[in-house]
Every structure is written in structure tokens, then in C-alpha cells.
Design a protein around this motif. Sequence first.
Motif, PDB file in Angstrom:
ATOM      1  N   GLU A  10      32.870 -41.134 -16.542  1.00  0.00           N
ATOM      2  CA  GLU A  10      33.029 -40.256 -15.383  1.00  0.00           C
ATOM      3  C   GLU A  10      33.560 -41.040 -14.191  1.00  0.00           C
ATOM      4  OE1 GLU A  10      33.135 -37.107 -12.788  1.00  0.00           O
ATOM      5  OE2 GLU A  10      32.849 -37.035 -14.958  1.00  0.00           O
ATOM      6  N   SER A  21      23.610 -43.390 -11.815  1.00  0.00           N
ATOM      7  CA  SER A  21      23.394 -42.119 -12.505  1.00  0.00           C
ATOM      8  C   SER A  21      24.682 -41.323 -12.555  1.00  0.00           C
ATOM      9  CB  SER A  21      22.318 -41.295 -11.787  1.00  0.00           C
ATOM     10  OG  SER A  21      22.830 -40.778 -10.564  1.00  0.00           O
ATOM     11  N   MET A  22      24.679 -40.266 -13.353  1.00  0.00           N
ATOM     12  CA  MET A  22      25.850 -39.400 -13.431  1.00  0.00           C
ATOM     13  C   MET A  22      26.123 -38.733 -12.088  1.00  0.00           C
ATOM     14  SD  MET A  22      28.325 -38.311 -15.271  1.00  0.00           S
ATOM     15  CE  MET A  22      27.931 -38.556 -17.007  1.00  0.00           C
ATOM     16  N   ALA A  23      25.070 -38.384 -11.373  1.00  0.00           N
ATOM     17  CA  ALA A  23      25.254 -37.773 -10.055  1.00  0.00           C
ATOM     18  C   ALA A  23      25.975 -38.732  -9.106  1.00  0.00           C
ATOM     19  CB  ALA A  23      23.899 -37.368  -9.475  1.00  0.00           C
ATOM     20  N   HIS A  24      25.615 -40.007  -9.170  1.00  0.00           N
ATOM     21  CA  HIS A  24      26.303 -40.993  -8.343  1.00  0.00           C
ATOM     22  C   HIS A  24      27.776 -41.110  -8.742  1.00  0.00           C
ATOM     23  CE1 HIS A  24      22.132 -42.263  -7.603  1.00  0.00           C
ATOM     24  NE2 HIS A  24      22.580 -42.849  -6.510  1.00  0.00           N
ATOM     25  N   ARG A  68      29.685 -38.790 -10.072  1.00  0.00           N
ATOM     26  CA  ARG A  68      30.421 -37.596  -9.596  1.00  0.00           C
ATOM     27  C   ARG A  68      30.610 -37.629  -8.086  1.00  0.00           C
ATOM     28  NH1 ARG A  68      26.828 -34.345 -13.527  1.00  0.00           N
ATOM     29  NH2 ARG A  68      28.133 -34.166 -15.392  1.00  0.00           N
ATOM     30  N   ALA A  69      29.648 -38.223  -7.373  1.00  0.00           N
ATOM     31  CA  ALA A  69      29.762 -38.299  -5.918  1.00  0.00           C
ATOM     32  C   ALA A  69      30.981 -39.102  -5.497  1.00  0.00           C
ATOM     33  CB  ALA A  69      28.495 -38.921  -5.333  1.00  0.00           C
ATOM     34  N   LEU A 111      25.055 -41.434  -3.296  1.00  0.00           N
ATOM     35  CA  LEU A 111      24.830 -39.989  -3.144  1.00  0.00           C
ATOM     36  C   LEU A 111      24.949 -39.551  -1.686  1.00  0.00           C
ATOM     37  CD1 LEU A 111      21.836 -39.384  -5.589  1.00  0.00           C
ATOM     38  CD2 LEU A 111      24.243 -38.809  -5.937  1.00  0.00           C
TER      39      LEU A 111
END
Length: 406
Positions: free
Chosen positions: A116, A79-82, A84-85, A53
Motif C-alpha cells: 500500500e 499499520s495499514m491506516a498509516h 493509507r494516510a 495518522l
Amino acid sequence: MQTLPVADRFAYSNLGTDTTIHRRKTRPVAIGSVIIGGNNPVVVQSMINEDTLDIDGAVAGIRRLHEIGCEIVRVTVPSMAHARALAEIKQKLIDTYQIVPLVADVHHNGMKIALEVAKHVDKVRINPGLYVFEKPKPDRTEYTPTEFAEIGEQIRDMLEPLVVSLRNQNKAMRIGVNHGSLAERMLFTYGDTPEGMVESALECIRICQSFDFHNLVVSMKASRVPVMLAAYRLLAQRMDKAGMDYPIHLGVTEAGDGEYGRIKSTAGIATLLAEGIGDTLRVSLTEAPEKEIPVCYSILQSLGLRKTMVEYVACPSCGRTLFNLEEVLHQVREATKHLTGLDIAVMGCIVNGPGEMADADYGYVGKTPGYISLYRGRDEIERVPEAEGVAKLIALIKADDRWVDP
């Protein structure tokens, strides 16, 4: 003469006679611009320890590794945030540095995360032992063939979207089995053994093959070297017997730090490479990731699999040594360590020096007190005062047009 056990499609060197490492024949698998397997050199990998992140920190970590010779860099995506990063990380690398082959770790049952991340990296690493959670049953006496097969079908159904996505994008997958995280039915059926590790990998390989996906790299990591050796040897034999020519990623997981971590990693990785097993490697140290890369290249250089630095040949010193061998070796190394592809020998006396350094490009040998002889190959070029030895060695290399400035 007795030979070592061999897999069907490759052979170990015959003891005492063959000095060539005969690498197991594997298919080439592209990880971005880097090719693992085939006739390509053994590839060096590592992993950043920055949080994915942290875009700027991750980019800096990837760049540091790549600049010192790490050819493929791995990141973690919990995680999904990771996941997308990684799109931002990849773009920032392109904008500020260059494209770097990237691998993402998806450690648990997170198919949305894997799908993703597959958009943004060149290879996805999965651990097949973590894809279907099987709660242990204290009263279980067996896994019936039907139960075993049913769970295998669940894993196949779960993996299908990722396999198809990677296949359609012409990207790759690493099937990364860990000794410490085998699935319950593998543990119950085979025990905590190399056999269970290999069966876990083969099941995942067959799932990928059922979807006509073959961009695979396989690993069998363990923290104990004897387990790691047994698992990789069995994997190579079983894959070859089944006609599976997938490249192998080598590593001793959780090797620790310092001298022992380096020795432990080398004991496992170098042993297998010498037997012809292995197409890419990572030395896993509990240190800054940049510390792993020199160990990787030292292993490969010592086996003659890659030549990325000067090879120094030096005697251990004895009562015949005519100068401070340790100090002179340090001086020679500091003056020439930026060069590549040379063999330089520093020998303390004439007794063994010329013979032991016969294959070196250049030699620095003590012959009489206060003087050293410089050699080009087997030929003595000149005898000079010891104080001028290093400078004269550099001049000789320059005269042969093999010198580059640091």
C-alpha cells in the motif's frame, strides 16, 4: 608510503599526499526528484517524529525539514491506516507546498502495508532481519546449508510482490540492516558481527537482482561507531567484489543527543565519507528532527563535499591576539552566516594570519592595537579602525558583488 586497505573499485586517499576524497563509484538511484549516487552530491535525509495518522502534523513536519535543506524525508508506517494516510499527506504537500521526496519505513513483516505504501512514496525502507521470524532453538547446533537456503527462499517469496511493485513503478528500496535486529540464522551462523550484517544485506540484494530490480540503497547502521565502521567498510568491499554498485546510506543509529550525539555521529559518518564511502546520510539525534540538518551540512562542508554555508577560518587566540577574537568572530558570523560559498578568515594577529588564511576569500586580521586589516584573498585591501571592521568587511563583499541580503 603505506596506503590504507582499499576496495577493488575505489581507493582511499594516499596518506599525507592526496587531499581529494575519491568517492566510491555508484549507480544513480532516483528518489523522486533527488538522485542518490552517481556523480551527485551526498544527499541529506531526516525523519519526522509526528504520527503519520496526524495528516496536518505530518505535513507540517515534512515541510519544516524540507525548508531547511532536508532533501529526502522519512516517515513511519506501522499499520495499514498509516500507509493509507500517506496518500493524503502527499496530496496535501502538493496542494499547500510542493512535492517532497518521501521514504516509508516498514519495520516488520507487513507486506500488505508495504504494498500500500509503495503506491504513495518514492522509496520503501525494509529491515531484512525482520521479514521472517525464526524462533531460537536452544538445542540447535547448526543451520544446515539446506535450512539456510530454504529460509532464504521464504524471504524471496515474501519480498517478491514488493520488489516487483517498486520495479514496475520505477521506485526505490533501502535495504536497511540494523546491528541490533539481525535474523536468527545470521546471528547463529556469523554471530552478532559486521559479517552477519553484510551477509543479510547481500542476500536481500541478490533477491532484488533476481527480479531485475536495481533501484537499491543499502545501510549498515549500528549504535557503536567501531561496529558501524567495520560493517560499512566490509559492505563496500563485498559489493565491489561482486560487481554491485549500489549507493550507501550512512548513519550511526541511536546516537543520543547534545554534544556527544553530534560527535558520535560525526565520528562514524565523517570517517567513512573521508574514505570515499557514502552517498546519503542521516544524523540520528534524540532531539527535534530539524536539529539534525545543520550537523549533516557541517559534516559535508568540513570535508569539502558540499558548500552550503560560509566556511569560517579562525585562530584559537593567544597572547598575540590584538582584539577579542571570540566576540569579533561572532559578529562576523552573525553578519555573514546567510551567505553561501564563501571562505572568511578571522585572525588575531599578523604572525600566522595571512599564511593560515591564504585560501580564504576574505580576511579580517589584527595588525596593530585598535586597527584591523581587511584582505581579499592574499591582498591587503585596507586598514580600518576595529569598530568599523565588520561594516567594512560587508562593504568589501558588496563591492565584489558577492553579497545577498538576508
